[in-house]
Enzyme design. Structure first.
Site, PDB file in Angstrom:
ATOM      1  CB  SER A 124      13.985  68.225   9.378  1.00  0.00           C
ATOM      2  OG  SER A 124      13.039  67.879   8.408  1.00  0.00           O
ATOM      3  CD  GLU A 126       8.567  65.923   7.010  1.00  0.00           C
ATOM      4  OE1 GLU A 126       7.717  65.335   7.678  1.00  0.00           O
ATOM      5  OE2 GLU A 126       8.364  66.319   5.858  1.00  0.00           O
ATOM      6  CE1 TYR A 148      14.027  62.706  10.668  1.00  0.00           C
ATOM      7  CE2 TYR A 148      12.490  64.268   9.710  1.00  0.00           C
ATOM      8  CZ  TYR A 148      13.785  63.841   9.909  1.00  0.00           C
ATOM      9  OH  TYR A 148      14.834  64.549   9.364  1.00  0.00           O
TER      10      TYR A 148
END
Ligand code: NAP
Ligand code: F7E
Length: 326
Positions: A124, A126, A148
């Site tokens: 991701s 992220e 996460y």
């Protein structure tokens, strides 16, 4: 013999689009679902007769071993995760168990029971988090800003390590936000498209949001599952970004979504609440998908305004249908 694929996270947004895509390619498709007290097959109801569903949980090694052994797949797509960033701050251990260690459990199952399988890991944007450059590409350092993101970084490096240590074909798709009418209702774009549809139909008056200034690179999810598949058709495993190359603020998305419903004074319909802010935010993400174009001929097609239109129109349609049938 048709190729076979095992898709974890089968009930999620991407899992549902990927299984559709693989069926169209002629694959035998196995979908991994976890046991819930009330089944959650909404996204794949139309597929359940054409795929084989296996019960397993990323937290449970023996169930993963059994699933991989039974499917004997040529390709494994690991899309399962605790994927909501907000929840990862309140359930950091669970998020680490599923989104981080869960990947190692799946890799171990593959190493033991399908060592020749090609593995795709849903990495991701992220992971980039607090970015030091724009746009981000495959050489941008990771600085995750949530449990996460931290779990995804761990999983990313685990995949690289299984490639280097065990010679397995394991690839990371580093995907920027991709959204659709199948997105979970807590994610920003769907919360907004669903909220706008409810306001349009007179079912609600406001949407309650958080940071309107954060910026994301938002694409349309069905296009991104094609990239996942293309990555596993390469001769060698690789790590590749999927993104549109455009970045827009939450405020712009909200404005665009209300405009689809013909509402221009959108500020009157939005309230802001502290509870929707994150303890540490990712302020700005914009991906450079040049490598995806060069290596596998992929590029995102749906642009920002079209994404807002697709999502709002789909929510209006489904709410109207629900109203008629009730
Ligand atoms: P999603 O809609 O939240 O789907 C997640 C899936 O994981 C669901 O099917 C969920 O099952 C399953 N799952 C959760 N915990 C599990 C467990 N312990 N064992 C087995 N399955 C479990 O996510 P998505 O948007 O499709 O994203 C797919 C993957 O890509 C995720 O790994 C996500 O982190 C990653 N990713 C997404 C984006 C994006 O913008 N969408 C961008 C980059 C990376 P239930 O239905 O039972 O909850
Ligand atoms: O937030 C801001 C919020 O929750 C987007 C996941 O798929 O993409 C996703 O993670 C932005 C953030 O997605 C609200 O603070 C403002 O800046 O839709 P989101 P995300 O955090 O970008 C990545 C690539 C993944 O890998 C993840 O799995 O919107 N925001 N107000 C809000 N966000 C939410 N959810 N709710 C609000 O009320």
């Amino acid at each position: 013999m048709p190729k076979s694929a095992l898709v974890t996270g089968a009930t999620g947004q991407d899992g549902s689009f990927l299984m559709e895509f693989l069926l169209k390619q002629g694959y035998e498709v196995w979908g991994l679902v976890r046991r819930l007290s009330v089944p959650n097959l909404g996204n794949i109801q139309h597929l359940v007769d054409r795929v084989s569903l296996l019960d397993a949980d990323l937290i449970d090694q023996s169930s993963l071993n059994a699933a991989v052994r039974q499917a004997g797949p040529d390709e494994i797509y690991n899309l399962a995760a605790q994927s909501f960033v907000g929840t990862s701050f309140v359930q950091p251990v669970l998020t680490g168990e599923i989104t981080g260690l869960g990947v190692v459990r799946l890799l171990e199952a593959a190493r033991a029971y399908a060592p020749g399988a090609r593995v795709y890991q849903a990495s991701s944007s992220e992971m980039f988090g607090k970015v030091d450059r724009e746009p981000q590409d495959e050489s941008t350092p990771f600085h995750p800003r949530s449990p996460y993101g931290v779990a995804k970084v761990y999983a990313f490096w685990a995949c690289v390590n299984y490639r280097e240590a065990h010679g397995m074909f394991v690839s990371n798709g580093i995907l920027f936000n991709h959204e659709s009418e199948r997105r979970g209702l807590e994610f920003l774009t769907r919360k907004v498209s669903h909220g706008v549809a409810r306001i349009h139909l007179g079912l609600a008056k406001t949407i309650n949001l958080g940071n309107l200034d954060a910026k994301r690179d938002w694409g349309y999810a069905p296009e991104y599952v094609d990239l996942m598949w293309r990555m596993l058709q390469l001769k060698e495993p690789d790590d590749i970004i999927g993104a549109t190359g455009e970045s827009h603020s939450v405020r712009e998305f909200v404005e665009a979504a209300f405009r689809v419903a013909g509402i221009s004074d959108w500020e009157k319909h939005v309230t802001i609440d502290e509870k929707n802010f994150r303890p540490s935010e990712v302020y700005n993400l914009r991906g450079d998908a040049g490598k995806a174009k060069r290596r596998v001929g992929w590029e995102a097609k749906t642009r920002f305004k079209d994404l807002a239109r697709i999502m709002v129109e789909a929510d209006i349609k489904s709410l109207e249908a629900a109203r008629k049938s009730s």
